[in-house]
Design a protein around this motif. Structure first.
Motif, PDB file in Angstrom:
ATOM      1  N   HIS A  31       0.855  -1.190   0.000  1.00  0.00           N
ATOM      2  CA  HIS A  31       0.000   0.000   0.000  1.00  0.00           C
ATOM      3  C   HIS A  31       0.894   1.245   0.000  1.00  0.00           C
ATOM      4  O   HIS A  31       1.722   1.430   0.889  1.00  0.00           O
ATOM      5  N   VAL A  32       0.707   2.088  -1.011  1.00  0.00           N
ATOM      6  CA  VAL A  32       1.570   3.261  -1.184  1.00  0.00           C
ATOM      7  C   VAL A  32       0.704   4.512  -1.029  1.00  0.00           C
ATOM      8  O   VAL A  32      -0.181   4.781  -1.849  1.00  0.00           O
ATOM      9  N   ASP A  33       0.952   5.272   0.033  1.00  0.00           N
ATOM     10  CA  ASP A  33       0.156   6.463   0.331  1.00  0.00           C
ATOM     11  C   ASP A  33       0.758   7.689  -0.341  1.00  0.00           C
ATOM     12  O   ASP A  33       1.845   8.129   0.013  1.00  0.00           O
ATOM     13  N   VAL A  34       0.029   8.247  -1.300  1.00  0.00           N
ATOM     14  CA  VAL A  34       0.472   9.447  -2.013  1.00  0.00           C
ATOM     15  C   VAL A  34      -0.300  10.639  -1.450  1.00  0.00           C
ATOM     16  O   VAL A  34      -1.535  10.656  -1.505  1.00  0.00           O
ATOM     17  N   MET A  35       0.414  11.592  -0.871  1.00  0.00           N
ATOM     18  CA  MET A  35      -0.234  12.771  -0.256  1.00  0.00           C
ATOM     19  C   MET A  35       0.363  14.042  -0.845  1.00  0.00           C
ATOM     20  O   MET A  35       1.580  14.133  -1.009  1.00  0.00           O
ATOM     21  N   ASP A  36      -0.515  15.019  -1.117  1.00  0.00           N
ATOM     22  CA  ASP A  36      -0.069  16.201  -1.869  1.00  0.00           C
ATOM     23  C   ASP A  36      -0.019  17.488  -1.058  1.00  0.00           C
ATOM     24  O   ASP A  36       0.193  18.560  -1.602  1.00  0.00           O
ATOM     25  N   ASN A  37      -0.267  17.364   0.264  1.00  0.00           N
ATOM     26  CA  ASN A  37      -0.276  18.541   1.145  1.00  0.00           C
ATOM     27  C   ASN A  37      -1.415  19.518   0.822  1.00  0.00           C
ATOM     28  O   ASN A  37      -1.382  20.664   1.258  1.00  0.00           O
TER      29      ASN A  37
END
Ligand code: DX5
Ligand code: ZN
Length: 228
Positions: A31-37
């Protein structure tokens, strides 16, 4: 659907991602969590890291995009090699078009709901999806406490899946651990994301095995579950 355990690399050592991926051999997906702020108040990684990670591990990547404008960005994650791409319902402008595009590119299409977003308005969309993610914490950070108040939503979603006879996986993410996984499984989840409960231990692969055993026991006898 058999139980699946997806360790979240958000709790892994980001300087050794390939090793950390290998440390959970036996896991179903990474599981790869991509967060963009913007969508969440945290910033993690993007397409180039996903592309490198996809080459470095045989475990398929389950990319959870906590980003604004997934209509524009999500297809790039499918292109980068993610086997499953999850966009948030709260951020997508045209979820049906996006899900169809992801599937057309060969990825599994998945949609996530934050804790305050109900499942009912999306009932008619479910056949367009391969997985539905119910967040069991407010997205943005690992290591938060599991929200028990999400259990009724998991139950209602499982009922919808059964009623419409769908091949839809039901994922939970946030605070999933030895202490909470059985409650999630009994409520109807079959794909379990665990960050700190896996990478916060000395033996991540053993943690995956033990979470799987717990979830399998809790769902044995459930009509949607089947043996591994
Ligand atoms: C939170 C992320 C989760 C996170 C879960 O916004 O989406 O995937 O890594 O971490 P734990 O299992 O520690 O709650
Ligand atoms: Zn996640």
């Amino acid at each position: 659907m058999a139980v699946q355990i997806n360790p979240s690399i958000l709790s892994a050592d980001f300087s050794r991602l390939a090793d950390e991926a290998r440390a959970v051999e036996g896991a179903d997906w990474l599981h790869v969590d991509v967060m963009d702020n913007h969508f969440v108040p945290n910033l993690t990684l993007g397409v180039p890291v996903v592309e490198s990670l996809a080459k470095a591990t045989d475990t398929p990547l389950d990319c959870h995009l906590m980003i604004e404008d997934p209509d524009r960005w999500a297809p790039q994650y499918a292109e980068a090699g993610a086997g499953s791409v999850t966009f948030h319902a709260e951020a997508a402008h045209a979820p049906v078009r996006l899900a169809r595009e992801l599937r057309r590119m060969g990825a599994r299409a998945s949609m996530a709901l934050k804790p305050a977003t109900p499942i009912e308005p999306f009932e008619d969309l479910l056949p367009e999806l391969d997985m539905l993610l119910i967040m069991t914490v407010e997205p943005g950070f690992g290591g938060q406490a599991f929200l028990d108040i999400m259990l009724p939503k998991i139950r209602r979603t499982r009922e919808l899946i059964s009623r419409h006879n769908l091949e839809l996986w039901l994922q939970v993410d946030g605070g999933v651990s030895a202490a909470t996984i059985e409650r999630c499984a009994e409520a109807g989840a079959d794909v379990f994301v665990a960050g700190s409960a896996v990478y916060g231990t000395d033996d991540p692969a053993a943690a995956v095995r033990s979470l799987r055993t717990q979830a399998e026991k809790a769902t044995s006898g459930a009509p949607w579950a089947c043996a591994h």
